[in-house]
Design a protein around this motif. Structure first.
Motif, PDB file in Angstrom:
ATOM      1  N   THR A 134       0.829  -1.205   0.000  1.00 45.00           N
ATOM      2  CA  THR A 134       0.000   0.000   0.000  1.00 45.00           C
ATOM      3  C   THR A 134       0.864   1.255   0.000  1.00 45.00           C
ATOM      4  N   SER A 135       1.948   1.231   0.758  1.00 40.38           N
ATOM      5  CA  SER A 135       2.867   2.377   0.750  1.00 40.38           C
ATOM      6  C   SER A 135       3.509   2.550  -0.611  1.00 40.38           C
ATOM      7  N   VAL A 136       3.876   1.433  -1.235  1.00 46.02           N
ATOM      8  CA  VAL A 136       4.455   1.496  -2.578  1.00 46.02           C
ATOM      9  C   VAL A 136       3.457   2.106  -3.550  1.00 46.02           C
ATOM     10  N   GLN A 137       2.213   1.663  -3.478  1.00 41.48           N
ATOM     11  CA  GLN A 137       1.168   2.217  -4.352  1.00 41.48           C
ATOM     12  C   GLN A 137       1.051   3.726  -4.177  1.00 41.48           C
ATOM     13  N   ASN A 138       0.984   4.180  -2.919  1.00 40.99           N
ATOM     14  CA  ASN A 138       0.808   5.612  -2.655  1.00 40.99           C
ATOM     15  C   ASN A 138       1.991   6.431  -3.154  1.00 40.99           C
ATOM     16  N   ILE A 139       3.193   5.921  -2.960  1.00 42.02           N
ATOM     17  CA  ILE A 139       4.390   6.640  -3.404  1.00 42.02           C
ATOM     18  C   ILE A 139       4.437   6.719  -4.924  1.00 42.02           C
ATOM     19  N   LEU A 140       4.105   5.620  -5.592  1.00 41.75           N
ATOM     20  CA  LEU A 140       4.130   5.623  -7.061  1.00 41.75           C
ATOM     21  C   LEU A 140       3.090   6.590  -7.620  1.00 41.75           C
ATOM     22  N   LEU A 141       1.919   6.634  -7.006  1.00 47.30           N
ATOM     23  CA  LEU A 141       0.896   7.598  -7.454  1.00 47.30           C
ATOM     24  C   LEU A 141       1.379   9.027  -7.249  1.00 47.30           C
ATOM     25  N   SER A 142       2.014   9.285  -6.114  1.00 41.96           N
ATOM     26  CA  SER A 142       2.531  10.636  -5.840  1.00 41.96           C
ATOM     27  C   SER A 142       3.612  11.019  -6.841  1.00 41.96           C
ATOM     28  N   ALA A 143       4.511  10.075  -7.149  1.00 45.76           N
ATOM     29  CA  ALA A 143       5.575  10.364  -8.108  1.00 45.76           C
ATOM     30  C   ALA A 143       5.005  10.620  -9.495  1.00 45.76           C
TER      31      ALA A 143
END
Length: 274
Positions: free
Chosen positions: A214-223
């Motif tokens: 979930t953290s990976v998903q959020n970071i990728l969306l932010s990037a």
């Protein structure tokens, strides 16, 4: 079921499927393919990538270049699950006549590039990003590289090129598992701290615990959403051989294979945790 639960369940499922592929095709690089699973799941099930399994070369797709191709066997069950090709093909990995080899190439629906020789994916992805920008496309380009792969000088040429051209549609993901082919990366060629190096070259840097899907998903969306005239890099802190205890801390995990009975035992252990 929440999206977070769905992503976690899918990552566990893909980890077991990857081990089963290795059981049938021992020549596959299992440790390298276990570390980026949560990255792949976040990209494909977390609403990060725009793609169409029925039209893999859809013009408006986001591009995903997997530079560490040997470490992406875990992509096979994802692509099959999403309908890029039939799931029955997973039984034939590395067999004569199969398009699913130990080193993937663009004959596989869903793969963009040839991924055998390390150090080239980032340059190719940068070229894609330039072309998409020239066409005023809203598509993004993601590229997965290994931290050991960053020893190749061609990567740093691409990093300079991307920053110079302000490719804010380019997102580099580093599978920072800290193990190269023959030892820990710090013992072969220590390029830490990676964040400071990328920032010095003009990248915006993000860091994430690479097995927290979930953290990976959020970071990728932010990037992906950050449009500030800077290319992005996501440093995913991962464990090589994740899910296989004796591989997780072994300096030679890259070249080790598992015996069929070992795979069965590991999967039983993963099932017990579910």
């Amino acid at each position: 079921m929440t999206l977070s639960e769905l992503l976690e369940n899918k990552a566990n499922e893909i980890r077991k499927e990857t081990l089963l592929i290795h059981k049938r095709a021992i020549e596959t690089r299992v440790a390298s393919s276990l570390s980026p699973i949560e990255v792949f799941v976040a990209l494909y099930y977390g609403g990060v990538l725009n793609y169409d399994p029925k039209t893999p070369l859809w013009e408006d797709r986001d591009r995903f270049v997997i530079s560490k191709g040997h470490g992406s066997i875990s992509m096979y069950p994802i692509l099959a699950d999403l309908g890029f090709f039939d799931k029955s093909e997973l039984e034939n990995v590395c067999k004569p006549g199969s398009f699913l080899g130990g080193i993937p190439d663009p004959i596989i629906p869903g793969y963009e590039t040839i991924n055998g020789s390390l150090g080239h994916g980032l340059g190719v992805a940068s070229g894609m990003a330039v072309a998409l920008s020239a066409k005023h496309s809203d598509s993004s380009v993601f590229v997965l590289v290994g931290d050991g792969e960053l020893n190749e000088g061609s990567n740093w040429e691409a990093i300079m090129f991307a920053a110079h051209n302000r490719l804010d549609n380019l997102i580099v993901i580093v599978d920072e598992n800290k193990v190269s082919m023959l030892d820990f990366t710090k013992n072969i060629l220590d390029i830490s701290p990676l964040a400071a190096r990328f920032e010095a070259f003009g990248f915006e840097c993000f860091s994430v615990e690479g097995h927290d899907v979930t953290s990976v998903q959020n970071i990728l969306l932010s990037a992906k959403e950050a449009k500030n005239k800077k290319p992005k890099v996501v440093l995913a802190q991962t464990i090589k051989g994740k899910g296989v205890p004796f591989l997780e801390s072994h300096p030679l995990s890259h070249i080790l294979s598992l015996k069929p009975d070992e795979v069965d035992e590991i999967i039983r252990g993963l099932d017990a945790r579910d």
